[in-house]
Design an enzyme around this catalytic site. Structure first.
Site, PDB file in Angstrom:
ATOM      1  N   SER A  38       0.771  -1.309  -0.149  1.00  0.00           N
ATOM      2  CA  SER A  38      -0.161  -0.006   0.023  1.00  0.00           C
ATOM      3  C   SER A  38       0.750   1.296  -0.168  1.00  0.00           C
ATOM      4  O   SER A  38       2.050   1.270   0.273  1.00  0.00           O
ATOM      5  CB  SER A  38      -0.952   0.023   1.272  1.00  0.00           C
ATOM      6  OG  SER A  38      -1.594  -1.372   1.210  1.00  0.00           O
TER       7      SER A  38
HETATM    8  N1  SAH Z   1      -0.966  -4.292   3.816  1.00  0.00           N
HETATM    9  C1  SAH Z   1      -0.351  -4.845   2.728  1.00  0.00           C
HETATM   10  C2  SAH Z   1      -1.536  -4.639   1.621  1.00  0.00           C
HETATM   11  C3  SAH Z   1      -1.406  -5.840   0.754  1.00  0.00           C
HETATM   12  S1  SAH Z   1      -2.718  -5.824  -0.620  1.00  0.00           S
HETATM   13  C4  SAH Z   1       0.860  -4.285   2.282  1.00  0.00           C
HETATM   14  O1  SAH Z   1       0.706  -2.981   2.364  1.00  0.00           O
HETATM   15  O2  SAH Z   1       1.626  -4.962   1.814  1.00  0.00           O
HETATM   16  C5  SAH Z   1      -3.832  -6.832   0.090  1.00  0.00           C
HETATM   17  C6  SAH Z   1      -3.462  -8.251   0.438  1.00  0.00           C
HETATM   18  O3  SAH Z   1      -4.584  -9.080   1.108  1.00  0.00           O
HETATM   19  C7  SAH Z   1      -2.907  -9.038  -0.869  1.00  0.00           C
HETATM   20  O4  SAH Z   1      -1.779  -9.642  -0.238  1.00  0.00           O
HETATM   21  C8  SAH Z   1      -3.923 -10.225  -0.679  1.00  0.00           C
HETATM   22  O5  SAH Z   1      -3.399 -11.684  -1.116  1.00  0.00           O
HETATM   23  C9  SAH Z   1      -4.577 -10.348   0.523  1.00  0.00           C
HETATM   24  N2  SAH Z   1      -5.817 -10.759   0.445  1.00  0.00           N
HETATM   25  C10 SAH Z   1      -7.064 -10.630  -0.375  1.00  0.00           C
HETATM   26  N3  SAH Z   1      -8.120 -11.323  -0.097  1.00  0.00           N
HETATM   27  C11 SAH Z   1      -7.932 -11.883   1.107  1.00  0.00           C
HETATM   28  C12 SAH Z   1      -8.560 -12.701   2.261  1.00  0.00           C
HETATM   29  N4  SAH Z   1      -9.874 -13.110   1.781  1.00  0.00           N
HETATM   30  N5  SAH Z   1      -7.749 -13.060   3.247  1.00  0.00           N
HETATM   31  C13 SAH Z   1      -6.679 -12.917   3.381  1.00  0.00           C
HETATM   32  N6  SAH Z   1      -5.779 -11.992   2.776  1.00  0.00           N
HETATM   33  C14 SAH Z   1      -6.518 -11.673   1.471  1.00  0.00           C
END
Ligand code: SAH
Length: 217
Positions: free
Chosen positions: A63
């Site tokens: 993010s």
């Molecule tokens: N805070 C993280 C954001 C990553 S993007 C950062 O800054 O790196 C969002 C993440 O949510 C992705 O890695 C995706 O695989 C995960 N995600 C999506 N749906 C999900 C679910 N149902 N349960 C757990 N993780 C999920």
């Protein structure tokens, strides 16, 4: 908008975070210390401290730093907080939460992303983070209730199981709305089992999905 490419976290905070509406000294202090470059794939390292989301593989992103700061500040994490994070991704937000909270329970649906995040977080010496691979929409029942819940992927509906796993006097933040540009960060507070919702910032997040079958990278 001011375009720049800071070279370290302290510069990033000065140019992009503390110059805007992020004022919580604990959030600023922690963000000045966490090396975001470690959470960014090598080919994007040159942009590690610029104010943008970057690809981390499997169609996912780390993010934007300002949004990480905004969500962390809105959540008002305490040193005593037990936190649930849904969407480990790169692990960058996890690191910031783990410096502020007592414990962080982080759930990620794509195993390879969580393994990579865990190895970076282990190498930085974190001991108060617990990892689970699976569907974070279900929360982490065995560890509930949580004082704070943060969801870093967007969904139309706010998952009910997460609201159930929020402690009394707890707070949860989640991007909600259709995909694209119509999402907003929603801050939910629970008092005596009553939920209050506040719409905060327009944002754009990847979707909260039901299975973790992303593309191969
Ligand atoms: N805070 C993280 C954001 C990553 S993007 C950062 O800054 O790196 C969002 C993440 O949510 C992705 O890695 C995706 O695989 C995960 N995600 C999506 N749906 C999900 C679910 N149902 N349960 C757990 N993780 C999920």
């Amino acid at each position: 908008m001011y375009h720049s490419n800071p070279k370290n976290p302290a510069e990033m905070v000065a140019v992009q975070i503390s110059s805007r509406d992020i004022v919580d000294p604990r959030v600023l202090r922690v963000m000045r210390k966490i090396p975001r470059e470690k959470f960014v794939p090598e080919k994007h390292r040159a942009l590690a401290y610029s104010d943008q989301a970057l690809p981390i593989g499997k169609d996912q992103t780390i993010s934007q730093p300002y949004v990480v700061a905004f969500m962390t500040q809105a959540l008002a994490v305490q040193a005593s907080s037990k936190v649930l994070e849904v969407g480990t991704g790169s692990g960058y937000q996890t690191a910031i939460l783990a410096r502020l909270a007592r414990t962080v329970y982080t759930v990620e649906i794509i195993p390879s992303l969580q393994e990579r995040a865990k190895s970076v977080l282990d190498s930085l010496g974190f001991k108060n983070i617990f990892y689970k691979c699976g569907d974070g929409r279900l929360g982490w029942h065995e560890q509930a209730p949580f004082d704070r819940i943060i969801v870093t992927a967007a969904s139309r509906e706010i998952p009910k199981m997460l609201l159930d796993q929020l402690a009394d006097n707890g707070k949860m933040i989640i991007p909600s709305g259709k995909q694209g540009w119509s999402q907003n960060l929603i801050l939910i507070s629970k008092h005596h089992n009553q939920l209050k919702r506040e719409k905060l910032l327009p944002v754009r997040f990847v979707p909260l999905v039901k299975t973790g079958k992303g593309k191969q990278t």
